[in-house]
Design a protein around this motif. Sequence first.
Motif, PDB file in Angstrom:
ATOM      1  N   LYS B 286      41.148  42.444  25.816  1.00  0.00           N
ATOM      2  CA  LYS B 286      40.386  41.438  25.069  1.00  0.00           C
ATOM      3  C   LYS B 286      40.666  41.546  23.587  1.00  0.00           C
ATOM      4  O   LYS B 286      40.638  42.637  23.031  1.00  0.00           O
ATOM      5  CB  LYS B 286      38.887  41.671  25.257  1.00  0.00           C
ATOM      6  N   TYR B 288      39.685  39.651  19.757  1.00  0.00           N
ATOM      7  CA  TYR B 288      38.929  38.683  18.957  1.00  0.00           C
ATOM      8  C   TYR B 288      39.522  38.779  17.564  1.00  0.00           C
ATOM      9  O   TYR B 288      39.428  39.811  16.908  1.00  0.00           O
ATOM     10  CB  TYR B 288      37.447  39.085  18.967  1.00  0.00           C
ATOM     11  N   ASP B 322      40.009  35.374  21.700  1.00  0.00           N
ATOM     12  CA  ASP B 322      39.250  34.479  20.823  1.00  0.00           C
ATOM     13  C   ASP B 322      39.987  34.465  19.505  1.00  0.00           C
ATOM     14  O   ASP B 322      40.117  35.499  18.860  1.00  0.00           O
ATOM     15  CB  ASP B 322      37.833  35.026  20.563  1.00  0.00           C
ATOM     16  N   ARG B 342      39.800  31.094  23.550  1.00  0.00           N
ATOM     17  CA  ARG B 342      38.849  30.355  22.733  1.00  0.00           C
ATOM     18  C   ARG B 342      39.503  30.139  21.385  1.00  0.00           C
ATOM     19  O   ARG B 342      39.915  31.074  20.710  1.00  0.00           O
ATOM     20  CB  ARG B 342      37.580  31.195  22.581  1.00  0.00           C
ATOM     21  N   GLU B 370      36.542  25.162  19.849  1.00  0.00           N
ATOM     22  CA  GLU B 370      35.387  25.131  18.979  1.00  0.00           C
ATOM     23  C   GLU B 370      35.697  24.285  17.763  1.00  0.00           C
ATOM     24  O   GLU B 370      36.557  24.620  16.961  1.00  0.00           O
ATOM     25  CB  GLU B 370      35.019  26.562  18.576  1.00  0.00           C
TER      26      GLU B 370
END
Lengths: 166, 458
Positions: B286, B288, B322, B342, B370
């Motif tokens: 993961k 971000y 993300d 994202r 977004e």
Amino acid sequence: MASAPENEKNASAPEKKTLTLKSMINNEEFVVDEHVALQSVTIKNMVDSDCAGDVIPVPTISGEILALVIEYCKNHANPSASEDDLKKADAGIVAKDIYTLIDLVLAANFLDIKGLLEVTSQKIADSIKDLPHQDVREIFGVENDYTPEEEAAVRAEHDWAFEGFP
Amino acid sequence: MDLDFGRNTDWISKLPDSILCYILSFLPTKYAVGTSILSTRWQYLWTAVTSLDFDDSVIFEERSTRSDDIEDEVDLSFMNFVTRVLLLNDARCLKKFTLSLGSFCNFDVVNSWISAAIRRNLQKLVLHFSLGEEHFIENPVQLPRMVFNSKTLVELKLDGDIILKVPASVWLPSLKILNLVDLKYEGEDALQKLLSGCPVLEELFIYRWIADIQQELSIYVPTLKSLMLTRLVDEYYDQINDSDSVDESNGQHYKLVVNAPKLEHLHLNDNVAEDISLENLSSLLKAYVVVGSSFSIPVRSTDSGGRTSKLLSGIANAKFLDLFTDVKDYLLPTFHNLTHLRLGSCDGYNLDMLKDFLVHSPNLEVLVLEGNRVVLGSTKHWTPPPQVPCCLSLHLKEIEILKFNGKEYELEVIEYLLKNAEALKKMTIDWKYSDSCFSGEITGFPRGSKTCQLSLLL
């Protein structure tokens, strides 16, 4: 469509092992998958040493509390549960009145389930933190057996601990 | 049989000391010691708690109305309390020692407390000091050397007015979690020295405002699993620096190197480094990442595209990503493992990046876009990739559109995705920032997937 192969699998695979836990308080029985029940170190030790019969009697824990314990174990035996999911589920389990929490902490201690012992103790600590001492005495069934002189001496010994308390 | 056995208070009063003591370990020490007043049985229960937590702010709140004399008295009372507790507590091993200070600042005493805790085979040390800039400049707080040579310490969290001065020899053979928030660092290599003495470190959290000398930060930790790094430019520093921005070429060069083959989680918001090298992140799961002009003020770099390309190729193994960026000039590697993406930007959608990610993420299953409430440039248009990317025809199952604004290009993107995502099961659009007059238009768009559900959140 999806259910057909599922059934076949069940037919060919060996049956999932289950254990029956029985509350000796009100004789309520719970059938639980073995891997769920084994989160209790106490039960694991019984199973490992072949002391567990078909029904495992659990003394001093009511069915109501045992159901909460099993809910906790099921949540934590689920490999796909995320940390956030578990936190939320734990918070739900300990959202109970103080007496239920004390029963639960005793159950977690007896069954030796470290995580449950921790979240329940934390919740009890949070709930008694701001209570007047007399209320805490009532919750834990404590009788104040200090003489007034002794009580004054304890207060004087740790004055900072009593700042802000009546 | 007594059905209400569990509610019997006699039974509760037989709770073993070990459980009561365990419960007391979760209370701030002030309250744990306070239970000594309950009864003679409770008088010394707290002396076996394995977790100590002191906070002088309980008194601090009332302090503004107090005279200096009373203030000294309160300090003395707090000092005596902590010292007595440390002397009387007889737990063989201390699991946790937490100290939060907002006013007490006799650091000879504080350091003796910390040393006393460390000597009790301490596992977790948490220090939070907020004593104010003024005090800090006069008396910078340094930690006792013992903190950097503990065999038992597993977790170290330092926050606030502390100078990280690392002694020449550091050895923390059990340390797995290290949190450093808002610290000052003595010497460029303080952090490097500290990391080199942590052979089993798994989690590193650094939050830092940069307002000092040039910095090259290398994080080479073979055991690291999780890294959260936030480095921001101090705005004040920035203003000073802007006035002589002509000197930008005078050798100021911020660099970040991360080499961590076991790293699974990366959270990176570094608007300081002009050169970011993420090497050897083969286990990354993961990520971000915040990068780019609008998020990082100011951009010192002249080649932010090159910087971003390097960063993106470093995280190309991620399964979940993300990414918040406005950077337009970059090269995108192929994200073979990426299933969840994202994308966010300060300026509405970063359309080119969306297009490139669709083309370069062959296994994408979930896409979250977004938008932004205030969009300045609304003249942009969606240019679809020349061929329909394979993730659209095979894998993409779920799309979420957040902060939908109703701009022309947003509708174009939604229309394109609905038409071409043949495996799509669900598209959710969050309308909070727009009026709902588009709903008819969107529900009328042709859909490539017959089973696609469209939900509009108002």
